[in-house]
Scaffold this motif. Structure first.
Motif, PDB file in Angstrom:
ATOM      1  N   LEU A 246       0.837  -1.204   0.000  1.00 41.78           N
ATOM      2  CA  LEU A 246       0.000   0.000   0.000  1.00 41.78           C
ATOM      3  C   LEU A 246       0.871   1.253   0.000  1.00 41.78           C
TER       4      LEU A 246
ATOM      5  N   ASP B  65      -2.856   5.274  -1.153  1.00 43.13           N
ATOM      6  CA  ASP B  65      -3.951   4.354  -0.821  1.00 43.13           C
ATOM      7  C   ASP B  65      -4.564   4.634   0.545  1.00 43.13           C
TER       8      ASP B  65
ATOM      9  N   GLY C 231      -5.895   8.085  -6.152  1.00 43.45           N
ATOM     10  CA  GLY C 231      -5.165   6.843  -5.958  1.00 43.45           C
ATOM     11  C   GLY C 231      -3.662   7.021  -5.919  1.00 43.45           C
TER      12      GLY C 231
END
Length: 320
Positions: free
Chosen positions: A152, A191, A188
């Motif tokens: 992430l 995250d 995006g």
């Protein structure tokens, strides 16, 4: 130094810039300071508040203060490491504070004063420590165990400790200005993030984050600072009045911080947009196993003596 005579007859304008919303705990404390300061000085001081990075982003504001373009800021404690004052990153260490009582033993005691003293060589005076509170993690996937962070992209402040923290969880740390976080979450580019709930709520980050984990893994606080040349040049009575106003605003802001975070979680839950998860004992133990070694690993950077001194103060808080 600015002479006191320069301020004798004219209204003193004090520009106070910060990066959070006016209804966040810091924003409310800043508003209380403005009201108290203007009243205590009978209008001789006018405090101009600039919230939500309307004047400067968090990467720019410290330079602006040192140049005297603004007089007062309340940056997060993590902002001082990149300036070479690595000792302030002790506040970023995961799980170093069990509660706010422990934090206050540090900020209101000798450690807090020593850290303030380090600011003066940079043309900065430290006036107060303000709480926001303990941080939660957010992302668009559930974050129950350290393995859930793998790969992430997690937003962090520009702190070496926070960079290492995310890497220890298997995530990729992304340093971003606070004002850029919401857009980065929307696109995006990142995250997830870590913040006290009040920041997630007032910035509406929860609208683009499906999951929040109440981890309370680290503390987020601020230092109210003022340009030293400006402060030293104020008439003594004005300085005394502002000092008292700051003390009262600090007491108010620190009192509401935890309530604001609790209320923020309740409001986020009520929207139904974000699932809120509380770690169970086994999950909490797994997080600590992953993150507690960072305290030892940062001794060379922050100072073993300082970390040990903080531990002694927090131990005292638990005994009281």
């Amino acid at each position: 130094m600015v002479g006191e005579n320069a301020f004798a007859q004219q209204t003193i304008v004090l520009k106070f810039s910060h990066v959070v919303a006016s209804d966040a705990p810091k924003g409310k404390a800043a508003q209380r300071f403005k009201e108290l300061a203007e009243k205590a000085t009978n209008g001789r001081v006018r405090v101009e508040l600039y919230s939500n990075s309307t004047l400067y982003k968090d990467k720019e504001e410290l330079e602006a203060l040192q140049l005297g373009v603004v007089q007062m800021l309340a940056p997060s404690l993590a902002k001082f490491g990149p300036l070479g004052m690595k000792e302030f990153e002790v506040f970023d260490l995961p799980y170093i504070f069990p509660d706010l009582q422990a934090v206050h033993r540090v900020t209101e005691g000798p450690i807090g004063k020593k850290l303030f003293n380090k600011l003066e060589s940079r043309g900065i005076i430290g006036l107060a420590y303000w709480d926001n509170g303990f941080k939660v993690m957010s992302a668009n996937k559930p974050l129950h165990l350290p393995s859930d962070f793998k790969m992430l992209k997690m937003r962090v402040q520009s702190s070496k400790v926070l960079d290492v923290q995310m890497r220890a969880l298997g995530a990729y740390p992304q340093a971003l200005a606070f004002s850029d976080v919401v857009e980065a979450l929307k696109t995006g580019a990142v995250d997830g993030t870590e913040n006290p709930p009040s920041n997630l709520y007032t910035q509406k980050m929860y609208e683009v984050q499906k999951n929040i984990t109440v981890s309370n893994h680290g503390y987020l606080g601020y230092v109210v600072i003022v340009n030293k040349k400006f402060w030293d040049g104020l008439p003594w009575d004005i300085r005394a009045a502002l000092t008292q106003a700051m003390a009262e605003a600090t007491k108010y802001g620190n009192k509401i911080a935890q309530d604001e975070n609790t209320a923020a979680l309740a409001r986020i839950k009520k929207t139904g947009k974000t699932a809120i998860y509380y770690l169970n004992d086994d999950e909490g133990a797994a997080w600590k196993a992953a993150l507690l070694p960072i305290q030892k690993g940062m001794e060379a950077r922050i100072g073993k003596e300082l970390i040990d001194a903080v531990h002694l103060e927090t131990l005292g808080a638990q005994i009281d």
